[in-house]
Write a protein that holds these residues in place. Structure first.
Motif, PDB file in Angstrom:
ATOM      1  N   ALA A 232       0.343  39.593 -21.760  1.00 24.45           N
ATOM      2  CA  ALA A 232      -0.689  40.694 -21.891  1.00 24.45           C
ATOM      3  C   ALA A 232      -0.515  41.407 -21.227  1.00 24.45           C
ATOM      4  CB  ALA A 232      -1.664  39.811 -20.455  1.00 24.45           C
ATOM      5  N   VAL A 233      -1.448  42.578 -21.836  1.00 21.62           N
ATOM      6  CA  VAL A 233      -1.251  43.805 -21.387  1.00 21.62           C
ATOM      7  C   VAL A 233      -0.820  44.434 -19.743  1.00 21.62           C
ATOM      8  CG1 VAL A 233      -2.145  46.573 -20.390  1.00 21.62           C
ATOM      9  CG2 VAL A 233      -2.477  45.021 -22.764  1.00 21.62           C
ATOM     10  N   SER A 234      -1.180  43.368 -18.722  1.00 26.83           N
ATOM     11  CA  SER A 234      -1.131  43.251 -17.267  1.00 26.83           C
ATOM     12  C   SER A 234      -0.281  42.651 -17.124  1.00 26.83           C
ATOM     13  CB  SER A 234      -2.871  43.058 -16.815  1.00 26.83           C
ATOM     14  OG  SER A 234      -2.747  41.447 -16.998  1.00 26.83           O
ATOM     15  N   GLY A 235       0.759  42.367 -17.957  1.00 27.07           N
ATOM     16  CA  GLY A 235       1.722  41.640 -17.712  1.00 27.07           C
ATOM     17  C   GLY A 235       1.412  39.710 -16.383  1.00 27.07           C
ATOM     18  N   GLU A 236       0.150  39.574 -16.187  1.00 26.70           N
ATOM     19  CA  GLU A 236      -0.245  38.284 -15.409  1.00 26.70           C
ATOM     20  C   GLU A 236      -0.760  37.426 -16.363  1.00 26.70           C
ATOM     21  OE1 GLU A 236      -3.552  39.839 -13.395  1.00 26.70           O
ATOM     22  OE2 GLU A 236      -3.328  41.408 -12.232  1.00 26.70           O
TER      23      GLU A 236
END
Length: 267
Positions: A232-236
């Motif tokens: 995910a873009v957030s890295g989460e």
């Protein structure tokens, strides 16, 4: 969130692989030594030479190299850089076909005969089903390759003890995948009467729980699976679409993502 692709299977940071050419009769002794130390390697065979004096028999290939990898080296060991495209394709595809019949699995690797290649040879390999190809250009490093079709080893086995010790002592300033890649020909040990060098190498580097002992193709497939992770873009959030578990570090801690798993990353 600091995510690094710096771990091999099991969260290990070090890996060892060996790569040996030609399929000579001395591979039998070499494999027996490697097996004692749980060291694994890739053996690049010329299918057209099997059964000839001084070479392995076709019938023994599957059993002898069980636990190791059978890989291509062309049918008759030509200089590929001096060959027309049609002959290059025939040499590689015929070798793959015959070795796959003997080993009973897809053969997707190659070592360049005589260490000879050029950009035209390399450009043909993907269409011939080759996923990696080993050169004879020693790089003296433990770095991962930038291009698996021009995979340069760390060293020839004449220097295996020197680089083996450096590898064991290696403590990089920044975390990274550290790979020791040794290549050669088993008949060289016989010619030089220095099989003890291989024994000492096994004693130095075998049976270490923090080292991944892998074949060439296993390294290629693992790196491909690692880079197929979908973040995910957030890295989460991360999803592993592959059929293999992969590991990476999150803020310095090892994280495993299992096949097909989607995981929320928590720091």
């Amino acid at each position: 969130m600091r995510i690094r692709f710096d771990l091999f299977p099991g969260g290990k940071s070090k890996a060892l692989t060996l790569s040996y050419d030609d399929g000579r009769e001395f591979d039998r002794k070499m494999v027996s030594i490697l097996n004692r130390f749980d060291i694994r390697g890739t053996f690049h065979l010329n299918s057209g030479l099997l059964g000839k004096p001084g070479y392995l028999d076709r019938e023994e290939v599957k059993e002898l190299f069980s636990g190791h990898e059978v890989s291509a080296h062309t049918v008759s060991h030509p200089f590929l850089n001096l060959s027309p495209k049609e002959r290059i394709a025939d040499e590689i595809l015929q070798d793959r076909r015959e070795l796959e019949h003997l080993a009973e699995y897809p053969v997707k690797g190659l070592s360049y005969p005589h260490g000879a290649w050029n950009k035209e040879v390399v450009a043909l390999l993907p269409a011939l089903g080759v996923e990696y190809a080993r050169t004879t250009l020693n790089n003296g490093s433990f770095d991962m390759p930038e291009d698996f079709l021009l995979w340069s080893p760390t060293c020839h086995h004449r220097d295996m003890l020197e680089y083996g010790q450096k590898f064991m002592d290696d403590r990089p300033r920044h975390p990274r995948m550290s790979l020791l890649y040794v290549w050669g020909h088993s008949y060289e040990f016989n010619n030089n009467q220095n099989w003890d060098q291989l024994e000492r190498f096994g004693e130095l580097i075998g049976h270490h729980p923090d080292i991944w002992y892998a074949t060439n193709i296993e390294i290629v497939l693992y790196v491909k699976a690692l880079h197929q992770l979908r973040f995910a873009v957030s890295g989460e959030l991360v999803h592993n679409p592959s059929a293999s578990s992969v590991w990476f570090s999150l803020e310095g801690q090892a994280v495993e993502i299992k096949p097909g798993e989607t995981k929320r990353l928590v720091v």
